[in-house]
Design an enzyme around this catalytic site. Structure first.
Site, PDB file in Angstrom:
ATOM      1  N   GLU A   1      -6.134   9.127  -0.670  1.00 53.81           N
ATOM      2  CA  GLU A   1      -6.471   7.697  -0.676  1.00 53.81           C
ATOM      3  C   GLU A   1      -7.442   7.304  -1.784  1.00 53.81           C
ATOM      4  O   GLU A   1      -7.301   6.237  -2.373  1.00 53.81           O
ATOM      5  CB  GLU A   1      -7.053   7.271   0.683  1.00 53.81           C
ATOM      6  N   HIS A  11       0.842  -1.206   0.000  1.00 52.55           N
ATOM      7  CA  HIS A  11       0.000   0.000   0.000  1.00 52.55           C
ATOM      8  C   HIS A  11       0.880   1.260   0.000  1.00 52.55           C
ATOM      9  O   HIS A  11       0.667   2.171  -0.793  1.00 52.55           O
ATOM     10  CB  HIS A  11      -0.920   0.008   1.221  1.00 52.55           C
ATOM     11  N   HIS A  55       1.140   4.830  -2.647  1.00 55.16           N
ATOM     12  CA  HIS A  55       1.401   6.252  -2.367  1.00 55.16           C
ATOM     13  C   HIS A  55       2.594   6.869  -3.091  1.00 55.16           C
ATOM     14  O   HIS A  55       2.577   8.055  -3.401  1.00 55.16           O
ATOM     15  CB  HIS A  55       1.654   6.441  -0.863  1.00 55.16           C
TER      16      HIS A  55
HETATM   17 FE   LIG Z   1      -2.618   5.189   2.707  1.00 51.30          FE
END
Ligand SMILES: [Fe+2]
Length: 272
Positions: free
Chosen positions: A193, A148, A153
């Site tokens: 997000e 993740h 990101h």
């Molecule tokens: Fe995150």
């Protein structure tokens, strides 16, 4: 900040979930000692199974991204040299950040306390985990892991408008108290997000929570999602549920709009 200390505590969505008996990995940890940053980061001894988990996740997720992820993300992933071959080395990513947007990476033990998180972001340091989900959790993991953090990101942190917005987000969050904190958390959810971006070629994804999730990447651009225009005043009061596919998302027109729109909202709120 002191004047609000007696206000009743406004729980974040994650804190609420944790209170409801959800996985303890979802409870943010307060950092009690300095974390390794940039050249201080060492490469963990990953097992073959962990490297295979990365390879599997990378290949599966990448197969969904053409025509779905925005160009800025794809270019960022190339700049970071992300590949199926090996779990990326945070130190090397940190060096690419230095050359592009001046950011750095810090290695953190897991989900961290919001004060620690905002403090790092405001100093252009992205906190990342360096452990990968287990084979049993390939489809879903309740707390962020390196897939993740890195895959989701990091590519966009090579984009100057996004990187600048994110630093301002960190600064504004440190200045915020009470309901403004909750507003900023919601804005983070619907941008960093779960953000979408409207491109001439069609709707594209830039949010890390979508790009690193098998379910969300297939769902986010479907007719099951209502896409609304980027408007910080409306975003901050939008409710969301962290445990289910998102029915409402917001689309920016450009990363300049995200940066400028956020700046004027925070200035109006006297958070910058
Ligand atoms: Fe995150």
């Amino acid at each position: 900040m002191g004047s609000n200390s007696k206000d009743e505590k406004i729980l974040s969505a994650y804190e609420k979930a944790a209170q409801e008996g959800i996985d303890p990995r979802c409870i943010p940890q307060k950092l009690t000692s300095p974390v390794p940053i940039h050249d201080e980061i060492v490469y963990p001894e990953y097992t073959e199974e962990e490297q295979n988990n990365w390879k599997f996740l990378y290949n599966r997720q990448m197969s969904f991204l053409p025509g779905r992820a925005c160009d800025e993300y794809i270019e960022g992933a190339k700049a970071l040299n992300l590949s199926q071959d090996k779990i990326p080395y945070l130190k090397k990513i940190s060096h690419v950040f230095q050359e592009t947007t001046g950011w750095k990476v810090a290695r953190v033990p897991g989900l961290i306390d919001v004060e620690d998180f905002f403090g790092l972001i405001s100093r252009k340091i992205f906190p990342s985990t360096d452990y990968i989900r287990s084979k049993e959790e390939l489809d879903y993991t309740p707390a962020p892991d390196l897939f993740h953090d890195i895959f989701g990101h990091m590519p966009l942190l090579t984009n100057s408008n996004f990187a600048s917005f994110y630093q301002q987000f960190g600064i504004a969050s440190l200045n915020a108290t009470g309901i403004d904190r909750k507003y900023l958390e919601t804005l983070h959810w619907f941008t960093v997000e779960f953000g979408l971006i409207k491109k001439p070629e069609g709707m594209r994804i830039y949010g890390a929570g979508i790009l690193s999730s098998l379910g969300e990447v297939q769902h986010a651009l479907s007719d099951d999602v209502e896409v609304r225009e980027f408007n910080p005043d409306k975003i901050v009061v939008q409710e969301y549920d962290v445990w289910h596919l998102q029915p409402i998302l917001f689309a920016i027109e450009s990363f300049e709009q995200l940066e400028d729109g956020f700046e004027s909202w925070t200035k109006r709120k006297k958070l910058l």
